[in-house]
Design a protein around this motif. Sequence first.
Motif, PDB file in Angstrom:
ATOM      1  N   UNK A   1      -5.069   0.567  -7.408  1.00 22.63           N
ATOM      2  CA  UNK A   1      -3.913   0.648  -7.792  1.00 22.63           C
ATOM      3  C   UNK A   1      -3.012  -0.782  -7.711  1.00 22.63           C
TER       4      UNK A   1
ATOM      5  N   UNK B   1      13.640  10.330   6.661  1.00 28.68           N
ATOM      6  CA  UNK B   1      12.695  10.478   5.279  1.00 28.68           C
ATOM      7  C   UNK B   1      12.800  11.297   4.148  1.00 28.68           C
TER       8      UNK B   1
ATOM      9  N   UNK C   1       6.824   5.453  10.181  1.00 25.31           N
ATOM     10  CA  UNK C   1       7.679   6.269   9.307  1.00 25.31           C
ATOM     11  C   UNK C   1       8.866   6.876  10.916  1.00 25.31           C
TER      12      UNK C   1
ATOM     13  N   UNK D   1       0.759  -1.394  -0.157  1.00 27.79           N
ATOM     14  CA  UNK D   1       0.087  -0.176  -0.088  1.00 27.79           C
ATOM     15  C   UNK D   1       0.851   1.454  -0.058  1.00 27.79           C
ATOM     16  N   UNK D   2       1.399   1.395   0.785  1.00 27.05           N
ATOM     17  CA  UNK D   2       3.015   2.759   0.976  1.00 27.05           C
ATOM     18  C   UNK D   2       4.066   2.094   0.145  1.00 27.05           C
TER      19      UNK D   2
ATOM     20  N   UNK E   1      -5.427  -1.195  -0.213  1.00 28.69           N
ATOM     21  CA  UNK E   1      -5.568  -0.863  -1.875  1.00 28.69           C
ATOM     22  C   UNK E   1      -6.436  -2.046  -2.720  1.00 28.69           C
TER      23      UNK E   1
ATOM     24  N   UNK F   1      -7.454   6.167   5.169  1.00 26.75           N
ATOM     25  CA  UNK F   1      -6.985   7.304   4.034  1.00 26.75           C
ATOM     26  C   UNK F   1      -7.683   8.182   3.440  1.00 26.75           C
ATOM     27  N   UNK F   2      -8.989   8.785   3.554  1.00 21.97           N
ATOM     28  CA  UNK F   2      -8.891  10.010   3.879  1.00 21.97           C
ATOM     29  C   UNK F   2      -8.420  10.928   4.535  1.00 21.97           C
ATOM     30  N   UNK F   3      -8.257  10.331   5.533  1.00 22.19           N
ATOM     31  CA  UNK F   3      -7.858  11.703   7.073  1.00 22.19           C
ATOM     32  C   UNK F   3      -5.955  11.812   6.234  1.00 22.19           C
ATOM     33  N   UNK F   4      -5.638  11.273   5.154  1.00 16.56           N
ATOM     34  CA  UNK F   4      -4.582  11.893   4.765  1.00 16.56           C
ATOM     35  C   UNK F   4      -3.667  11.168   5.315  1.00 16.56           C
TER      36      UNK F   4
ATOM     37  N   UNK G   1      -1.321   7.437   5.155  1.00 15.50           N
ATOM     38  CA  UNK G   1      -0.914   6.325   4.345  1.00 15.50           C
ATOM     39  C   UNK G   1       0.135   4.968   5.200  1.00 15.50           C
TER      40      UNK G   1
ATOM     41  N   UNK H   1       0.889  11.013  16.102  1.00 20.24           N
ATOM     42  CA  UNK H   1      -0.529  11.831  15.959  1.00 20.24           C
ATOM     43  C   UNK H   1      -1.756  10.586  15.071  1.00 20.24           C
TER      44      UNK H   1
ATOM     45  N   UNK I   1      -1.937  12.091  -0.065  1.00 18.39           N
ATOM     46  CA  UNK I   1      -2.539  12.922   0.523  1.00 18.39           C
ATOM     47  C   UNK I   1      -1.665  14.789   0.141  1.00 18.39           C
TER      48      UNK I   1
ATOM     49  N   UNK J   1       4.084  15.125   8.477  1.00 16.62           N
ATOM     50  CA  UNK J   1       3.206  16.158   9.963  1.00 16.62           C
ATOM     51  C   UNK J   1       4.255  17.397  10.105  1.00 16.62           C
TER      52      UNK J   1
ATOM     53  N   UNK K   1      -5.398   9.258  14.655  1.00 18.16           N
ATOM     54  CA  UNK K   1      -6.573   9.663  14.508  1.00 18.16           C
ATOM     55  C   UNK K   1      -7.077   8.594  14.014  1.00 18.16           C
TER      56      UNK K   1
ATOM     57  N   UNK L   1       6.010  11.539  13.795  1.00 19.99           N
ATOM     58  CA  UNK L   1       4.238  11.846  13.052  1.00 19.99           C
ATOM     59  C   UNK L   1       3.104  10.920  14.364  1.00 19.99           C
TER      60      UNK L   1
END
Lengths: 485, 451, 439
Positions: C169, C233, A291, A162-163, A383, A248-251, A253, A298, C200, C263, A302, A295
Amino acid sequence: MAFKKVKSSDRHINQLARIVGGSSSILYRKEDLLAYDCDGFTIHKALPKAVVFPKNTIEVSEVVRYCHEHNLPFLARGAGTGLSGGAIPLNEEVIISMVRMKRLLSVDLENRRAVVEPGFVNLKLTNSISDRGYYYAPDPSSQYCCTIGGNVAENAGGAHCLKYGVTTNHILGLEVVMPNGEVIEIGKNGIPDEPGYDLLGLITGSEGTLGIVTKITVRILKNPEAKQTVLAYFNHVSDGSQAVSDIVSAGIVPAALEMMDKVAIEGVEAAAYPVGHPKDIEAVLLIEVDGISAGIDEQIRQILDVCRNRNVKEVKVARDEAERGRWWANRKTGFGAMGAISPDYLVQDGVIPRSKLPEVLSRINQISNESGLRIANIFHAGDGNLHPLVLFDARKPGETQKALEAGSACLKVCADVGGTITGEHGVGIEKKEEMRFVFSDEEIKAQTDIREVFNPKNLLNAGKLFPAPGRCAEVKKEIKAAASS
Amino acid sequence: MGINELDLKQDPACSEKGLSNYLWRDHPDENKWADCVHCGMCLESCPTYEQTGQEQHSPRGRVHLIKSVAEGKLEVNEFFSDPVFACLDCRACTTACPANVDVGGLIEEARGQIRQAMPLKGWQGAVSKFVLKGIFPHPNRLNAAGSLLKFYQKSGMQKAVRQTGLIKIMPDHLVQMEAVMPEVQEPVRKKYKNEQVLKAKGKSKAEVALLTGCVMDVMFSDINEATINVLRRNGNDVIIPQNQTCCGALHVHAGDRETGRMLAKQNIEAFRDADKVIVNAAGCGCMLKEYSELFREEPEMHDKAVEFSKKVEDISKYLHETGYEKPKGEIKTRITYHDACHLAHGQNVRQEPRDILQDIPGVEMVHMPNSDRCCGSAGIYNITNPEMADAVLESKMQNVPGDVEMISMGNPGCMLQMAMGVQKYGRNQKIVHTVQLLDWAYQKEDGKERV
Amino acid sequence: MLTLEGFAELQAVMPEVEIREDSSLEGTVAIFPKTEEDIASILKYCNEKMKTVSISGGGTKRLKAGEEKADIKLSLAKYTGIVEHIPGDMTVTVKAGTRYQELQDYLAGYNQKVALDPSWPEFASVGGVVAANDSGPKRLGFGTARDAVIGLRTVYPDGRVIRSGGKVVKNVAGYDMNKLFIGSMGTLGVISEITLKLRPLPKAESLVLLSFPRERLGDLRSFVCQLLDSMMEPAALELLNPALSQKLTGADSYTLAISFEDVESSVAYQEEFVKRNKPENSRLTIQKNKEAQLFWKKVYSIAPMGTPVVEPPLGTSSLAAAALKIGVVNLNVIEVAKECQLITEANSVIAEAHGGMGTGVCQVVLRGASEDISKSISYLRDFALKLGGYATVKQLPHDLQGEIDVWGEKPSYFFLLEGIKKKIDPNKILNPNRFVGGI
């Protein structure tokens, strides 16, 4: 092992044996070939002419040249874990087994690349660089045993694509033995964007019909700094799928966003790696974000919010690596686990636009009811890659046939909502006819035209991937006849 | 070429009863292979597949062949026998399998069929008969063999053989094995023949029976001694039933299920009154727990075997579960742990022995990569398939960390094989049984330095 | 060349389609289809009449590489617009002529973007970006058209419309034909519609500029290795040589342009990492969000444009200019940057170079007299070959067009490229001589 000459009544066998180094590198007696009559797709079976085990590119090239000159059909096989029958001999092929070419040739961490032989097992690459904090991203569920050569042939995906993308996004260079035995090198030194048509992209995912890959340069990645995994249980499939869309809509990934339905949960809980999923829920989501550590929190917050807004029954974050590992083992062995609740299964591999998830799931449910066969759903929800597992018992007359039909119907649904018939397992022999759900005759011709450029004699893995008019219908009929006998 | 190919096409994954080429009773269990969906997750776990890369030498390949015989596609002949007997029966595939397919059970059942269809002939047959039927089931003969070995070691003959070059005419693998033969002590079963109960030191909390094993008691009686010591020290009264016999694992592995059943019956009877049967050899423990597999066609015996298997426990797991006194004696050593197949894969005992080792003051544990990979011993596999056993051993030794002083494990077969590996690859590790180390620590605590 | 009769005939066949004389190339006509059917009938006509066609989007990559001039210019400038955008699926389908920046502006309204950063985004068409496989420094973080394109509709020379990929995808049904068309420079078909996967928009973006004195390239290398070996990254880790750095940042030194997108907390954390590990003697400046974007915008307009629509903004327009793409093993980007600086200091041409330390892809703009540019191109190509890489020409001054081998040596597997071309475009009508080996 010492060289031992082979004396068969078939001169081709003797010659092939000579090329690969004697009796320990060739199988040709019926009894020895039986184990090669299928791969991970077990519905169609046929014996090869022989299996050879070359040790290097030169031997592969010589075997191929010999076959080319003597018009012997041939194909390459890795670990044989493919789920669409790509390594099943349809024309009494000489199987070229790549498993003895299994070295890790070089690792260049500074330039983030590694060179492997095709028989090198996917997970071993990550294992051999993990101590220095690196990994190889494509992680098909069979990564414990599947080979990277096979991954290239099938353009294998995995839970984390997916990512991070699928195999093709991580291949920098290939050495390929062409179907006439000539050896070419594409993507020299693993440098991207080599001038010319993108043959790397074309060969990756060509299911072993354009050439035999003998060396692979892959991109390797640095481990993400942090990783968090969430497990969320839902009483309704629709809530689960809505949560997927919302995340996914929340941005966000996510690195992975997996879903299993009730039947699938029953399977994995009955098998080797149960983790105690409740039995009374309709859907479980496995969500992983990775990641920069700063980050991650948060994003997790969500995700938890999204799940709660969608009536999650229970949601929890993995406490440690061990727990995370258990959750993934439970998920990744999901297909095989079906053995614990059903003697046979047929796995499908449709892809749909994410937004169609609830609609498609309810139609699959309908197919299940109509066929009377249970269908478990394990899928990469992020996906839109669905794996409906049609459970059946081949010993019951007619059930294999029914399962094939139900599987095909699932794919039709996927194609109808604007999706496709295979996201990562390949077409093989299994979905040849279903290619027509997504491509016109002209479009299929455009693809076989390309095959003719590479593989003009069509000796290499013939009869796969495309519904050749006439002949293909025959094979399909054959499979169905076999299934119902 | 092409024999049966047409049949194959028309006869897909379904078993046609009546066509089966298994002609004897106790044939391989259809339900076991029905669980296998041919996914291939087992491949990389299999040492013989690692060496050969060939499907028929992989777990799913073997299951496929076993099933094919039942479907009449394959006959019981040498081409079937080879892959089935090349299996180490290490059970790593069972751990790897997502659907818990009992490959080990199928292999043993298939071997039973093969040995009846094609009995071993020539010297192989003679040796097998002599060793498996003539010696193992008979404690006295085994003791006699042990005495011979002891005589061989003590009398200077060992030295003589080594010096005179007689060793040069022995087959290679026997030479290697000769070199690492443990020093033979008096078997505990003989030693404690007249003791009804070996009383716990201090307050007794339980009574347990000890399986002394056959080879174990002759070649590794010091481990049995150590086992008795740690059991007694931790509040257990130990009894050693005198009518117990060899567990039968070697026979069952070799396809001689009839003798296996005979031995099983005798042991079930011998331990009838015991609440707990403690075993310190992984292979034996696993066999004891699986006795019921031998009696699938004898319901009454089957039930007895199931009851019996509930009483069986590996020493490390038993200590771990019932609690043991943490030793205060210090043993300063760097140590790594090898998972015996029949402990890790066969009985799912992995953490317990490690915990015990770690509780010994001074012990520093070093991780061994792929610690649950077979060492190649596999019962008598290193005698029957020396070439493959060597290859498997070599890859095992590559995983043994270079800087450890000891390798600990819970199975005598592994101990011999690993000792051979240490010798062959010029390493210098000591091979110890987990309970031995614990016993030493207790002894040290009590002020008795080990000699 | 198309005669007047031909012109009339063409108009007769396609009365609806706008056809006019091409202002940029004397004696040819330009056609502006508005539908896919138009494109198909134009190509079919040309294929039957053996007329050659050059395909154009925004015209930023036009480069006449061979001898011949095409008979017809097929411009997609009027074949524009978004066909479908499903925000929840994070996919978008656009017509090929759509300007790249227009698409991005539209998507920004949904907090989404296509994760590609090509040159001249205001002018380049989406189809052109895909056909040329153009990419920018942020390919380190987000990949290239190979990674972003999930579906194409391509019109073949005989008028067949071939779909490849789809709207999802993940897709391995059949050959990955998308890959064949991406970067094929319009020599196989006319890409008419493109489906892209979206990302995004980042919540925060920052640009860290780290300048090193010229003699401190060793420090730069160790810092890059340290950063790449860390778990940071960066979306871009671009090295600028002093010639380019001076122009973009004012600092006459080797400069690393590091982009972080994530972010806010994560971006700040990664900036901190750079600050903490900043080598002595290096100079660090940080630009945030809009300011950072402005910097990258400048980077995207360094190279000369094929069809100059505006004067190059950086005041070097008086000099002839060429642009090269050089591919090497990642860390060899330093060598390329160094070599370009040496060329610059030898005073004949200015060689502005930048390249991705995590990707190995460099862009070099050469400014100077045509003759010197020509020499520098051969020199740099040899240099790249010695490093095991390649150099291709993206742009040339007018008087060098047709003079210089744009693609370099044919690869050993050229027979495959030729075979593919022959299968799809047997009459060689599409963008003749625009590709490797005269394809």
